[in-house]
Structure formats: C-alpha cells, structure tokens
Design a protein around this motif. Structure first.
Motif, mmCIF file in Angstrom:
data_model
loop_
_atom_site.group_PDB
_atom_site.id
_atom_site.type_symbol
_atom_site.label_atom_id
_atom_site.label_comp_id
_atom_site.label_asym_id
_atom_site.label_seq_id
_atom_site.Cartn_x
_atom_site.Cartn_y
_atom_site.Cartn_z
ATOM 1 N N LEU A 9 0.840 -1.197 0.000
ATOM 2 C CA LEU A 9 0.000 0.000 0.000
ATOM 3 C C LEU A 9 0.876 1.247 0.000
ATOM 4 N N ASP A 10 0.674 2.097 -0.939
ATOM 5 C CA ASP A 10 1.229 3.448 -0.919
ATOM 6 C C ASP A 10 0.557 4.163 0.259
ATOM 7 N N ARG A 11 1.215 5.203 0.807
ATOM 8 C CA ARG A 11 0.537 5.896 1.927
ATOM 9 C C ARG A 11 -0.242 7.121 1.444
ATOM 10 N N ASP A 12 0.502 8.180 1.085
ATOM 11 C CA ASP A 12 -0.188 9.430 0.725
ATOM 12 C C ASP A 12 -1.006 9.263 -0.564
ATOM 13 N N GLY A 13 -2.300 9.443 -0.424
ATOM 14 C CA GLY A 13 -3.193 9.263 -1.571
ATOM 15 C C GLY A 13 -3.946 7.953 -1.522
ATOM 16 N N ILE A 17 -5.399 11.312 2.680
ATOM 17 C CA ILE A 17 -5.485 12.277 1.575
ATOM 18 C C ILE A 17 -4.121 12.955 1.416
ATOM 19 N N ASP A 18 -3.642 13.041 0.180
ATOM 20 C CA ASP A 18 -2.316 13.625 -0.047
ATOM 21 C C ASP A 18 -2.418 15.147 -0.104
ATOM 22 N N HIS A 19 -2.245 15.737 1.106
ATOM 23 C CA HIS A 19 -2.279 17.204 1.171
ATOM 24 C C HIS A 19 -0.944 17.787 0.718
ATOM 25 N N GLY A 20 0.047 16.910 0.548
ATOM 26 C CA GLY A 20 1.389 17.373 0.170
ATOM 27 C C GLY A 20 2.321 17.314 1.363
ATOM 28 N N TYR A 21 3.206 16.352 1.425
ATOM 29 C CA TYR A 21 4.225 16.226 2.480
ATOM 30 C C TYR A 21 3.585 16.236 3.863
ATOM 31 N N VAL A 22 2.697 15.316 4.103
ATOM 32 C CA VAL A 22 2.026 15.221 5.399
ATOM 33 C C VAL A 22 2.985 14.617 6.427
ATOM 34 N N VAL A 51 4.404 0.970 1.765
ATOM 35 C CA VAL A 51 5.677 1.366 1.142
ATOM 36 C C VAL A 51 5.521 2.810 0.672
ATOM 37 N N THR A 52 6.279 3.724 1.284
ATOM 38 C CA THR A 52 5.989 5.144 1.071
ATOM 39 C C THR A 52 7.239 5.989 0.874
ATOM 40 N N ASN A 53 7.203 6.831 -0.146
ATOM 41 C CA ASN A 53 8.261 7.826 -0.320
ATOM 42 C C ASN A 53 8.005 8.954 0.665
ATOM 43 N N GLN A 54 9.020 9.365 1.396
ATOM 44 C CA GLN A 54 8.862 10.466 2.353
ATOM 45 C C GLN A 54 9.999 11.472 2.160
ATOM 46 N N SER A 55 10.007 12.071 0.953
ATOM 47 C CA SER A 55 11.086 13.032 0.672
ATOM 48 C C SER A 55 10.931 14.317 1.485
ATOM 49 N N GLY A 56 9.778 14.465 2.153
ATOM 50 C CA GLY A 56 9.610 15.613 3.057
ATOM 51 C C GLY A 56 10.688 15.633 4.127
ATOM 52 N N ALA A 58 13.921 14.479 3.617
ATOM 53 C CA ALA A 58 15.134 14.990 2.933
ATOM 54 C C ALA A 58 15.018 16.481 2.645
ATOM 55 N N ARG A 59 13.794 16.916 2.424
ATOM 56 C CA ARG A 59 13.579 18.336 2.100
ATOM 57 C C ARG A 59 13.556 19.209 3.358
ATOM 58 N N GLY A 60 13.553 18.561 4.538
ATOM 59 C CA GLY A 60 13.572 19.339 5.779
ATOM 60 C C GLY A 60 12.209 19.861 6.197
ATOM 61 N N CYS A 108 15.736 2.898 -2.730
ATOM 62 C CA CYS A 108 14.417 2.609 -2.145
ATOM 63 C C CYS A 108 13.322 3.550 -2.612
ATOM 64 N N ARG A 109 13.686 4.679 -3.216
ATOM 65 C CA ARG A 109 12.651 5.645 -3.630
ATOM 66 C C ARG A 109 11.881 5.116 -4.832
ATOM 67 N N LYS A 110 10.565 5.019 -4.662
ATOM 68 C CA LYS A 110 9.751 4.596 -5.826
ATOM 69 C C LYS A 110 9.940 5.624 -6.936
ATOM 70 N N PRO A 111 10.031 5.223 -8.183
ATOM 71 C CA PRO A 111 9.614 3.935 -8.771
ATOM 72 C C PRO A 111 10.592 2.778 -8.621
HETATM 73 O O1 LIG Z 1 2.525 8.583 -1.956
HETATM 74 P P1 LIG Z 1 3.667 8.242 -0.997
HETATM 75 O O2 LIG Z 1 4.833 7.551 -1.688
HETATM 76 O O3 LIG Z 1 3.170 7.495 0.230
HETATM 77 O O4 LIG Z 1 4.231 9.666 -0.423
HETATM 78 C C1 LIG Z 1 4.290 10.787 -1.275
HETATM 79 C C2 LIG Z 1 4.756 11.949 -0.416
HETATM 80 O O5 LIG Z 1 6.019 11.697 0.119
HETATM 81 C C3 LIG Z 1 4.908 13.209 -1.223
HETATM 82 O O6 LIG Z 1 5.627 12.914 -2.417
HETATM 83 C C4 LIG Z 1 5.908 14.097 -3.159
HETATM 84 O O7 LIG Z 1 6.644 13.716 -4.313
HETATM 85 P P2 LIG Z 1 8.250 13.911 -4.316
HETATM 86 O O8 LIG Z 1 8.811 12.961 -3.275
HETATM 87 O O9 LIG Z 1 8.517 15.357 -3.970
HETATM 88 O O10 LIG Z 1 8.673 13.542 -5.738
HETATM 89 C C5 LIG Z 1 4.606 14.769 -3.595
HETATM 90 O O11 LIG Z 1 3.911 13.879 -4.454
HETATM 91 C C6 LIG Z 1 3.726 15.060 -2.369
HETATM 92 O O12 LIG Z 1 2.444 15.499 -2.791
HETATM 93 C C7 LIG Z 1 3.553 13.811 -1.552
HETATM 94 O O13 LIG Z 1 2.878 14.144 -0.323
#
Ligand SMILES: O=P(O)(O)OC[C@@H](O)[C@H]1O[C@@H](OP(=O)(O)O)[C@@H](O)[C@@H](O)[C@@H]1O
Ligand SMILES: [Mg+2]
Ligand SMILES: [Zn+2]
Length: 182
Positions: A9-13, A17-22, A51-56, A58-60, A108-111
């Motif tokens: 399962l992806d997390r945000d979305g 709800i993917d509000h953007g870097y939650v 399995v979730t990307n959390q670049s928030g 790395a972005r601080g 580890c960062r999707k894709p």
């Molecule tokens: O959907 P998952 O993988 O659970 O998490 C996505 C989030 O880490 C953030 O990933 C960011 O993409 P970038 O990481 O900036 O390319 C944006 O899409 C944000 O809207 C989103 O909240």
C-alpha cells in the motif's frame, strides 16, 4: 519458510489524503473506505505492507522522528479499527534534498522497487502473487519492477502515454477497487 502474498500500500493518496508532504497527525485525513479496503484484502489472505516515499524528510519539511511518531498514531488507529499491525517501509531520501544525510540517489525511492524487495526478504513475501496499490504511476512502476502479479492505480489522472498498463487495474477512487483481483 512458507511465503505469503502481500498487498503493498502506498501511503499518501491511498491511506490518507495527499495534502502534500504530510508529516504530522493533525494533517492526516484517512481516505474514505481505506479501513474496509485493507480488511477485505486481509480476509483474502494478503499481508498489508505500507511502502511510502517520504522526501519531506530529505527536504527538511519534517524530521524522521516526526514521521515515526505520526506512523505510531496511525498504527494505533489501525488497531482501533480492528486491523493488524501493518509494517511500514519508507524512503526518507531525495537526490536534491536539503539535508545532506538524506541527499542520496537511493535504491528505495519509488519507482525503484527497493522497499518492496526489502519487505519481501524480511517477511518472506510471495511477490508473484502480491498486489501493489498506489495513486501515482511511480507506485505502479515499483510494483512492476518488484514482479508483483497485479497493480491497482487509484487516480483520476490518466497513466503516462508510454506506461505499461498490462496487469494494472485503473480505478478513479479507492472504493472502486474490485472485490477480487486475480
Ligand atoms: O505517496 P507516498 O509515496 O506514500 O508519499 C508521497 C509523499 O512523500 C509526497 O511525495 C511528493 O513527491 P516527491 O517525493 O517530492 O517527488 C509529492 O507527491 C507530495 O504530494 C507527496 O505528499
Ligand atoms: Mg501516493
Ligand atoms: Zn530511499
């Protein structure tokens, strides 16, 4: 060890709800139907794994501790909802991140499939009989690269023109996910 099939399962979305870097629970709104969707797959013998990307990180925008604290609260809610503990694999990195510790071109960062492959090793997952559910095409590509059987793309956006759409269910919202996927 007997292998088990997973629903990745992806997390945000998908979970929220993917509000953007939650990065904090006050901003974490569960997607309608998500608990029932997970229960449905558990009942069919799938092990849920996030399995979730959390670049928030790395972005601080928030710290790794913030993320772990948030996910503890999410696990508490899962338990309240009658769900099992759900393992979480996350990628805190980004190649252009502001924090040098996380500014890497990682595996580890999707894709890329790294999180799914690590989960498969740790939990003896039967990848060819597993499923990946995500709201971004990079989630689908990660699932395909990991060799899962089916992917579910939950989005009102069309896949990229060059996308490989074989073995992918395209649905607009979570509650449109088919009852059985095989
Ligand atoms: O959907 P998952 O993988 O659970 O998490 C996505 C989030 O880490 C953030 O990933 C960011 O993409 P970038 O990481 O900036 O390319 C944006 O899409 C944000 O809207 C989103 O909240
Ligand atoms: Mg997402
Ligand atoms: Zn990473």
């Amino acid at each position: 060890m007997q292998k088990q099939k997973a629903v990745f399962l992806d997390r945000d979305g998908i979970i929220n709800i993917d509000h953007g870097y939650v990065g904090h629970y006050h901003n974490f709104d569960y997607v309608e139907g998500v608990f029932d969707m997970i229960k449905h797959f558990v009942a069919q013998g799938f092990k849920p794994i996030i399995v979730t990307n959390q670049s928030g990180i790395a972005r601080g925008y928030f710290t790794e501790a913030d993320f772990l604290n948030l996910m503890k609260q999410v696990q508490d809610e899962f338990s309240e909802q009658g769900l099992p503990h759900i393992p979480v694999f996350y990628c805190p990195h980004h190649p252009e991140g502001n924090l040098s510790a996380y500014q890497v071109m990682c595996e580890c960062r999707k894709p890329k499939p790294g999180m799914l492959l690590n989960a498969a090793k740790q939990y003896a997952i039967d990848l060819p009989n597993s499923i990946m559910i995500g709201d971004s095409w990079r989630d689908i590509e990660a699932g395909q690269a990991a060799g899962v059987k089916w992917c579910v793309y939950v989005s009102d956006k069309a896949p990229p023109l060059e996308a490989d759409k074989s073995q992918v269910y395209l649905v607009n919202k979570l509650t449109d996910i088919p009852g059985s996927i095989e």
